[in-house]
Design an enzyme around this catalytic site. Structure first.
Site, PDB file in Angstrom:
ATOM      1  N   TYR A 165      -4.589  -0.345  -5.131  1.00 48.28           N
ATOM      2  CA  TYR A 165      -3.374   0.381  -4.747  1.00 48.28           C
ATOM      3  C   TYR A 165      -2.771   1.100  -5.970  1.00 48.28           C
ATOM      4  CZ  TYR A 165      -3.463  -2.613  -0.522  1.00 48.28           C
ATOM      5  OH  TYR A 165      -3.815  -3.274   0.633  1.00 48.28           O
ATOM      6  N   SER A 201      -1.203  -3.799   8.455  1.00 49.94           N
ATOM      7  CA  SER A 201      -0.685  -2.685   9.278  1.00 49.94           C
ATOM      8  C   SER A 201      -0.063  -3.212  10.578  1.00 49.94           C
ATOM      9  CB  SER A 201      -1.783  -1.659   9.594  1.00 49.94           C
ATOM     10  OG  SER A 201      -2.391  -1.193   8.409  1.00 49.94           O
ATOM     11  N   PRO A 202       0.772  -4.244  10.518  1.00 48.59           N
ATOM     12  CA  PRO A 202       1.278  -4.867  11.752  1.00 48.59           C
ATOM     13  C   PRO A 202       2.218  -3.958  12.534  1.00 48.59           C
ATOM     14  CG  PRO A 202       2.423  -5.763   9.856  1.00 48.59           C
ATOM     15  CD  PRO A 202       1.326  -4.891   9.306  1.00 48.59           C
ATOM     16  N   LEU A 203       2.692  -2.883  11.883  1.00 51.99           N
ATOM     17  CA  LEU A 203       3.539  -1.910  12.601  1.00 51.99           C
ATOM     18  C   LEU A 203       2.731  -0.676  12.978  1.00 51.99           C
ATOM     19  CD1 LEU A 203       6.698  -2.183  10.287  1.00 51.99           C
ATOM     20  CD2 LEU A 203       6.382  -3.212  12.557  1.00 51.99           C
ATOM     21  N   TRP A 245       0.867  -1.198   0.000  1.00 51.60           N
ATOM     22  CA  TRP A 245       0.000   0.000   0.000  1.00 51.60           C
ATOM     23  C   TRP A 245       0.899   1.241   0.000  1.00 51.60           C
ATOM     24  CZ3 TRP A 245      -3.978   2.683  -1.112  1.00 51.60           C
ATOM     25  CH2 TRP A 245      -4.288   3.862  -0.426  1.00 51.60           C
ATOM     26  N   ASP A 273       1.962  -8.812  -0.965  1.00 50.71           N
ATOM     27  CA  ASP A 273       0.538  -8.472  -0.878  1.00 50.71           C
ATOM     28  C   ASP A 273       0.269  -7.178  -1.638  1.00 50.71           C
ATOM     29  OD1 ASP A 273      -2.189  -8.777   0.629  1.00 50.71           O
ATOM     30  OD2 ASP A 273      -1.619  -6.669   0.852  1.00 50.71           O
ATOM     31  N   LYS A 333      15.365  -4.740   5.223  1.00 48.01           N
ATOM     32  CA  LYS A 333      16.368  -5.597   5.882  1.00 48.01           C
ATOM     33  C   LYS A 333      15.999  -5.823   7.344  1.00 48.01           C
ATOM     34  CE  LYS A 333      20.250  -4.550   2.867  1.00 48.01           C
ATOM     35  NZ  LYS A 333      21.363  -3.620   2.635  1.00 48.01           N
ATOM     36  N   GLU A 334      15.463  -4.795   7.964  1.00 51.55           N
ATOM     37  CA  GLU A 334      15.085  -4.909   9.384  1.00 51.55           C
ATOM     38  C   GLU A 334      13.925  -5.898   9.570  1.00 51.55           C
ATOM     39  OE1 GLU A 334      14.841  -1.024  11.323  1.00 51.55           O
ATOM     40  OE2 GLU A 334      13.586  -1.928  12.877  1.00 51.55           O
ATOM     41  N   LYS A 368       4.663  -3.261   5.470  1.00 49.95           N
ATOM     42  CA  LYS A 368       5.128  -2.608   4.239  1.00 49.95           C
ATOM     43  C   LYS A 368       6.419  -1.843   4.530  1.00 49.95           C
ATOM     44  CE  LYS A 368       5.087   1.395   1.620  1.00 49.95           C
ATOM     45  NZ  LYS A 368       5.335   2.802   1.985  1.00 49.95           N
TER      46      LYS A 368
HETATM   47  P1  NAP Z   1       2.570  -1.035   8.340  1.00 48.14           P
HETATM   48  O1  NAP Z   1       3.141  -2.175   7.620  1.00 48.14           O
HETATM   49  O2  NAP Z   1       2.112  -1.206   9.734  1.00 48.14           O
HETATM   50  O3  NAP Z   1       3.585   0.194   8.340  1.00 48.14           O
HETATM   51  C1  NAP Z   1       4.193   0.641   7.164  1.00 48.14           C
HETATM   52  C2  NAP Z   1       5.064   1.850   7.512  1.00 48.14           C
HETATM   53  O4  NAP Z   1       6.089   1.437   8.412  1.00 48.14           O
HETATM   54  C3  NAP Z   1       5.750   2.457   6.314  1.00 48.14           C
HETATM   55  O5  NAP Z   1       5.630   3.847   6.419  1.00 48.14           O
HETATM   56  C4  NAP Z   1       7.195   2.026   6.450  1.00 48.14           C
HETATM   57  O6  NAP Z   1       8.106   2.979   5.961  1.00 48.14           O
HETATM   58  C5  NAP Z   1       7.311   1.939   7.954  1.00 48.14           C
HETATM   59  N1  NAP Z   1       8.380   1.015   8.343  1.00 48.14           N
HETATM   60  C6  NAP Z   1       8.535  -0.285   7.944  1.00 48.14           C
HETATM   61  N2  NAP Z   1       9.629  -0.817   8.521  1.00 48.14           N
HETATM   62  C7  NAP Z   1      10.168   0.167   9.279  1.00 48.14           C
HETATM   63  C8  NAP Z   1      11.306   0.232  10.100  1.00 48.14           C
HETATM   64  N3  NAP Z   1      12.093  -0.828  10.232  1.00 48.14           N
HETATM   65  N4  NAP Z   1      11.571   1.390  10.740  1.00 48.14           N
HETATM   66  C9  NAP Z   1      10.770   2.467  10.607  1.00 48.14           C
HETATM   67  N5  NAP Z   1       9.663   2.465   9.831  1.00 48.14           N
HETATM   68  C10 NAP Z   1       9.368   1.326   9.181  1.00 48.14           C
HETATM   69  O7  NAP Z   1       1.310  -0.405   7.560  1.00 48.14           O
HETATM   70  P2  NAP Z   1       0.505  -0.670   6.227  1.00 48.14           P
HETATM   71  O8  NAP Z   1       1.284  -0.354   5.002  1.00 48.14           O
HETATM   72  O9  NAP Z   1      -0.801   0.013   6.418  1.00 48.14           O
HETATM   73  O10 NAP Z   1       0.178  -2.245   6.252  1.00 48.14           O
HETATM   74  C11 NAP Z   1       0.974  -3.216   5.632  1.00 48.14           C
HETATM   75  C12 NAP Z   1       0.310  -3.785   4.390  1.00 48.14           C
HETATM   76  O11 NAP Z   1      -0.940  -4.384   4.712  1.00 48.14           O
HETATM   77  C13 NAP Z   1      -0.076  -2.733   3.349  1.00 48.14           C
HETATM   78  O12 NAP Z   1       1.040  -2.238   2.664  1.00 48.14           O
HETATM   79  C14 NAP Z   1      -1.049  -3.523   2.521  1.00 48.14           C
HETATM   80  O13 NAP Z   1      -0.373  -4.417   1.645  1.00 48.14           O
HETATM   81  C15 NAP Z   1      -1.814  -4.281   3.591  1.00 48.14           C
HETATM   82  N6  NAP Z   1      -3.049  -3.548   4.017  1.00 48.14           N
HETATM   83  C16 NAP Z   1      -4.249  -4.120   3.703  1.00 48.14           C
HETATM   84  C17 NAP Z   1      -5.427  -3.472   4.049  1.00 48.14           C
HETATM   85  C18 NAP Z   1      -6.735  -4.110   3.702  1.00 48.14           C
HETATM   86  O14 NAP Z   1      -7.780  -3.432   3.777  1.00 48.14           O
HETATM   87  N7  NAP Z   1      -6.741  -5.375   3.335  1.00 48.14           N
HETATM   88  C19 NAP Z   1      -5.400  -2.235   4.713  1.00 48.14           C
HETATM   89  C20 NAP Z   1      -4.161  -1.697   5.043  1.00 48.14           C
HETATM   90  C21 NAP Z   1      -2.995  -2.367   4.699  1.00 48.14           C
HETATM   91  P3  NAP Z   1       8.798   2.945   4.509  1.00 48.14           P
HETATM   92  O15 NAP Z   1       7.728   2.569   3.531  1.00 48.14           O
HETATM   93  O16 NAP Z   1       9.313   4.322   4.370  1.00 48.14           O
HETATM   94  O17 NAP Z   1       9.900   1.920   4.526  1.00 48.14           O
END
Ligand code: NAP
Length: 274
Positions: free
Chosen positions: A57, A197-199, A20, A52, A251-252, A243
């Protein structure tokens, strides 16, 4: 990589990568294409082979970037998930959406095709018939749902011949709703819970956001992001799809697998964030 098992014992990696924001939000953006493709290629090299994405998107551009990143990678090594948007849930709508996603991804089939959100304007019967069609015609290997309640899952499953293998929902230390009713239901019915959104959209990856998380990370020589992901991975039937578009972040993420959070610390996190 570590794996969980689907209902039929096929393995699914516990750690995938979300997309996303890669390729734009609701609208297409090509501004960071090179960076996003590099992040996805790095992920694959490091063993994160579950990707995913969704037709929504970046208005499809995210799928195009995934397609670019997986060029030349043995198809069987990958586990590709994409999703049909909630306005495309008519019988023909689902089939056309999947065909278009496959074109953008450059694939003959995806591994998992999800209904992105339920939509009361469409009947489960017709939507699920179309999902069955996709499996029967080898356009996807598995079907699943996203953002469904338990009762919506039950209704959808009643209308489908093929099993719903996952429900992808928001789940992390700051939002633990899915752990109450949905996760026990998934465990009982051999369904994978995919935590999105696990983070907490990056919050849980920051040092200084939560004292207990920081302390546990220091104890294990890990980072808050790795501990937050580990808390999810150690739950039954649960996999995560964080994401990351920066290579150092990708890498982290890999550091979330291959170690154990002892029960005491696991419980401490659960209590601290409740
Ligand atoms: P997330 O994975 O909780 O957080 C992503 C954010 O964390 C990004 O801004 C990323 O930054 C940052 N990040 C990742 N690793 C990091 C680190 N080591 N240190 C600091 N920041 C870090 O949130 P999300 O993107 O909402 O959720 C993950 C995925 O779930 C989405 O991408 C999507 O594929 C899926 N999703 C599905 C739905 C649904 O309705 N089914 C809804 C939301 C999300 P950078 O990008 O700058 O590296």
């Amino acid at each position: 990589m570590e794996y969980k098992t689907l209902y039929n014992k096929e393995k699914i990696p516990v750690l995938g990568i979300g997309t996303w924001g890669m390729g734009g939000g609701m609208m297409k953006s090509t501004a960071n294409d090179a960076e996003n493709i590099a992040a996805l290629k790095t992920a694959i090299k490091l063993g994160i082979t579950h990707i995913d994405t969704a037709e929504m998107y970046g208005s499809g551009h995210s799928e195009e970037l995934v397609g670019e990143a997986i060029k030349g990678v043995a198809r069987k090594k990958l586990f590709i998930t994409t999703k049909v948007w909630s306005t495309h849930l008519s019988y023909e709508g689902v089939i056309n959406a999947c065909k278009n996603s496959l074109k953008r991804l450059g694939l003959n089939y995806v591994d998992l095709y999800l209904i992105h959100w339920p939509n009361p304007l469409f009947s489960f019967e017709k939507t699920m018939k179309a999902m069955d069609y996709l499996v029967d015609n080898k356009m996807t290997r598995y079907i699943g749902v996203s953002n469904f309640s338990v009762s919506q899952m039950e209704k959808a499953q009643k209308s489908a011949k093929h099993k719903i293998v996952t429900n992808q929902v928001e789940y992390h230390l700051l939002n633990r709703r899915a752990g109450h009713e949905l996760l026990p239901y998934c465990v009982k019915n051999n369904i994978i819970l995919t935590a999105y959104s696990p983070l907490a959209r990056g919050k849980l990856a920051q040092w200084g956001y939560n004292e207990a998380l920081d302390a546990i990370a220091k104890k294990y020589k890990k980072t808050p992001a790795q501990v937050a992901l580990r808390w999810l991975i150690q739950q039954p039937n649960t996999i995560v799809i964080p994401k990351a578009s920066r290579i150092e972040h990708v890498k982290e993420l890999v550091g979330a697998v291959g170690w154990e959070l002892l029960e005491g610390y696991n419980n401490k996190l659960s209590i601290d964030f409740s």
